[in-house]
Design a protein around this motif. Sequence first.
Motif, PDB file in Angstrom:
ATOM      1  N   PRO A 110       0.787  23.085  -1.886  1.00  0.00           N
ATOM      2  CA  PRO A 110       2.039  23.531  -1.251  1.00  0.00           C
ATOM      3  C   PRO A 110       3.249  22.694  -1.653  1.00  0.00           C
ATOM      4  CG  PRO A 110       0.262  23.505   0.345  1.00  0.00           C
ATOM      5  CD  PRO A 110      -0.272  22.855  -0.892  1.00  0.00           C
ATOM      6  N   CYS A 118       4.141  23.657  -5.366  1.00  0.00           N
ATOM      7  CA  CYS A 118       4.770  24.980  -5.438  1.00  0.00           C
ATOM      8  C   CYS A 118       6.159  24.971  -4.827  1.00  0.00           C
ATOM      9  CB  CYS A 118       3.881  26.003  -4.734  1.00  0.00           C
ATOM     10  SG  CYS A 118       2.320  26.337  -5.569  1.00  0.00           S
ATOM     11  N   THR A 119       6.348  24.185  -3.763  1.00  0.00           N
ATOM     12  CA  THR A 119       7.685  24.056  -3.180  1.00  0.00           C
ATOM     13  C   THR A 119       8.645  23.426  -4.170  1.00  0.00           C
ATOM     14  OG1 THR A 119       6.779  23.851  -0.937  1.00  0.00           O
ATOM     15  CG2 THR A 119       9.014  23.049  -1.289  1.00  0.00           C
ATOM     16  N   THR A 157       6.214  20.083   3.703  1.00  0.00           N
ATOM     17  CA  THR A 157       6.259  21.491   3.310  1.00  0.00           C
ATOM     18  C   THR A 157       4.907  22.139   3.573  1.00  0.00           C
ATOM     19  OG1 THR A 157       5.678  20.879   1.033  1.00  0.00           O
ATOM     20  CG2 THR A 157       8.016  21.146   1.549  1.00  0.00           C
ATOM     21  N   TRP A 217       2.694  26.313   3.389  1.00  0.00           N
ATOM     22  CA  TRP A 217       2.714  27.640   2.798  1.00  0.00           C
ATOM     23  C   TRP A 217       3.685  28.558   3.525  1.00  0.00           C
ATOM     24  CZ3 TRP A 217       1.045  27.899  -1.831  1.00  0.00           C
ATOM     25  CH2 TRP A 217      -0.076  27.200  -2.264  1.00  0.00           C
ATOM     26  N   GLU A 218       3.885  28.329   4.832  1.00  0.00           N
ATOM     27  CA  GLU A 218       4.825  29.154   5.596  1.00  0.00           C
ATOM     28  C   GLU A 218       6.260  28.928   5.121  1.00  0.00           C
ATOM     29  OE1 GLU A 218       2.477  27.304   6.902  1.00  0.00           O
ATOM     30  OE2 GLU A 218       1.110  28.793   7.782  1.00  0.00           O
ATOM     31  N   SER A 219       6.653  27.658   4.984  1.00  0.00           N
ATOM     32  CA  SER A 219       8.012  27.367   4.517  1.00  0.00           C
ATOM     33  C   SER A 219       8.200  27.816   3.074  1.00  0.00           C
ATOM     34  CB  SER A 219       8.293  25.862   4.639  1.00  0.00           C
ATOM     35  OG  SER A 219       7.394  25.103   3.842  1.00  0.00           O
ATOM     36  N   LEU A 220       7.140  27.682   2.267  1.00  0.00           N
ATOM     37  CA  LEU A 220       7.229  28.119   0.870  1.00  0.00           C
ATOM     38  C   LEU A 220       7.448  29.626   0.783  1.00  0.00           C
ATOM     39  CD1 LEU A 220       6.933  27.627  -2.174  1.00  0.00           C
ATOM     40  CD2 LEU A 220       4.455  27.865  -1.881  1.00  0.00           C
ATOM     41  N   THR A 221       6.807  30.379   1.679  1.00  0.00           N
ATOM     42  CA  THR A 221       6.965  31.834   1.669  1.00  0.00           C
ATOM     43  C   THR A 221       8.415  32.231   1.929  1.00  0.00           C
ATOM     44  OG1 THR A 221       4.693  32.108   2.463  1.00  0.00           O
ATOM     45  CG2 THR A 221       6.176  33.988   2.701  1.00  0.00           C
ATOM     46  N   VAL A 222       9.058  31.563   2.883  1.00  0.00           N
ATOM     47  CA  VAL A 222      10.460  31.857   3.202  1.00  0.00           C
ATOM     48  C   VAL A 222      11.351  31.553   1.999  1.00  0.00           C
ATOM     49  CG1 VAL A 222      12.405  31.283   4.701  1.00  0.00           C
ATOM     50  CG2 VAL A 222      10.100  31.433   5.653  1.00  0.00           C
ATOM     51  N   LEU A 227      10.478  31.363  -1.121  1.00  0.00           N
ATOM     52  CA  LEU A 227      10.149  32.241  -2.241  1.00  0.00           C
ATOM     53  C   LEU A 227      10.822  33.606  -2.096  1.00  0.00           C
ATOM     54  CD1 LEU A 227       8.509  32.597  -4.837  1.00  0.00           C
ATOM     55  CD2 LEU A 227       6.591  33.377  -3.429  1.00  0.00           C
ATOM     56  N   VAL A 228      10.883  34.122  -0.867  1.00  0.00           N
ATOM     57  CA  VAL A 228      11.526  35.419  -0.637  1.00  0.00           C
ATOM     58  C   VAL A 228      12.998  35.357  -1.030  1.00  0.00           C
ATOM     59  CG1 VAL A 228      12.261  37.042   1.143  1.00  0.00           C
ATOM     60  CG2 VAL A 228       9.917  36.164   1.148  1.00  0.00           C
TER      61      VAL A 228
END
Length: 371
Positions: free
Chosen positions: A97, A100-101, A227, A229-234, A236-237
Amino acid sequence: MRSRRKESKTVPCPEDDQGVMEVGEEELISKYRHITSIKILFIVVCILITVAISGVSMTIGSYDIGFWESYGIVIDHLLNGSDGSMKDFVIFDIRLPRICTGIVAGAGLALCGVVMQSTMKNPLADPYTTGISSGASFGATLAMVAGLTIIGGNYSIVINAFIFALIPMFLIMTISSVRRASSTMIILCGIAVMYIFNAMTTVLMLLANPDDLAAVYSWQVGSLESTSWESLTVMLVFVLSGSVILNSLAHKINVLSAGDESARSLGVNADHLRLLCLLIVSLVAASIVSFTGIIGFVGLVCPHMCRMIMGSDNRYLMPASMATGAALLVACDLIGRTIIAPTILNVGVITAFIGGPLFLYLLIKKKKEVW
């Protein structure tokens, strides 16, 4: 008697001119394709460097995992799901995570930087010139020190930072709607708003207790540590949506380099395009800064590096800057985790140490104007 030789005059033949023109066009097309292939190769190389650095970063930590083994764990997890092992947990829940962040944040900040510089025609423009970082800093400080948040819960600081990061953008757009939204006016408005929010943040820090002050300072430096996976999803969008829209506008942004009047003559409303880009850049940068804190120099240095190599065509400059930004931020985070291990330096410190000298080097080395 002297014989006179008649001078022969060569009359150009239309067929010959056509042949020369065809040869010249073929050479130009061949040269254009060669330059384009070099640009694409540069982007691919930056992506491969990012992948390689990510692999090295996955091996760094208290739990020993090999370079190729880490890639094997990732592939096996993606194909077959989690096997419940400790190595799988360490890679997918702790290290990946963060990596990826760094990739998403670096690509997003670099994209914002190149769009700001191209639309404002200013080499010093970056995501923070418009006051985005100062607004986010004030929102986070307000939540940490005074406990004043827009909503409660685990993401109260993030929501505060995101909302306050957008306030400078709305102020600039409001002022620009009253007067002509020139690039100089937008930058000056951003600087003025930045100083106002910095002053309010300083007042709050002077009133803070030592624990809150340490938390605010750590957030302002910038970090990829907290960081998920939830924050990364936001992120990434916002980054993915912004990159698609901005890359689709690349040909129009190229027209702005000829000047606002020339852009209007070609059917491009420079003022509206500039404000639209500012809105998208603000949303992308705010989504990143809200989770990572303030990370400087990525949006400033990466576009300059790519522009000196690839030129100013935003169709290639935008993806190249994104790939370079991702590689740079992941590399800086790796350096911060290893240079004085086990102590971890925030990635914002490393980007400042590397970005400052690198920016000076690029300015000194460059042989010609790229603006």
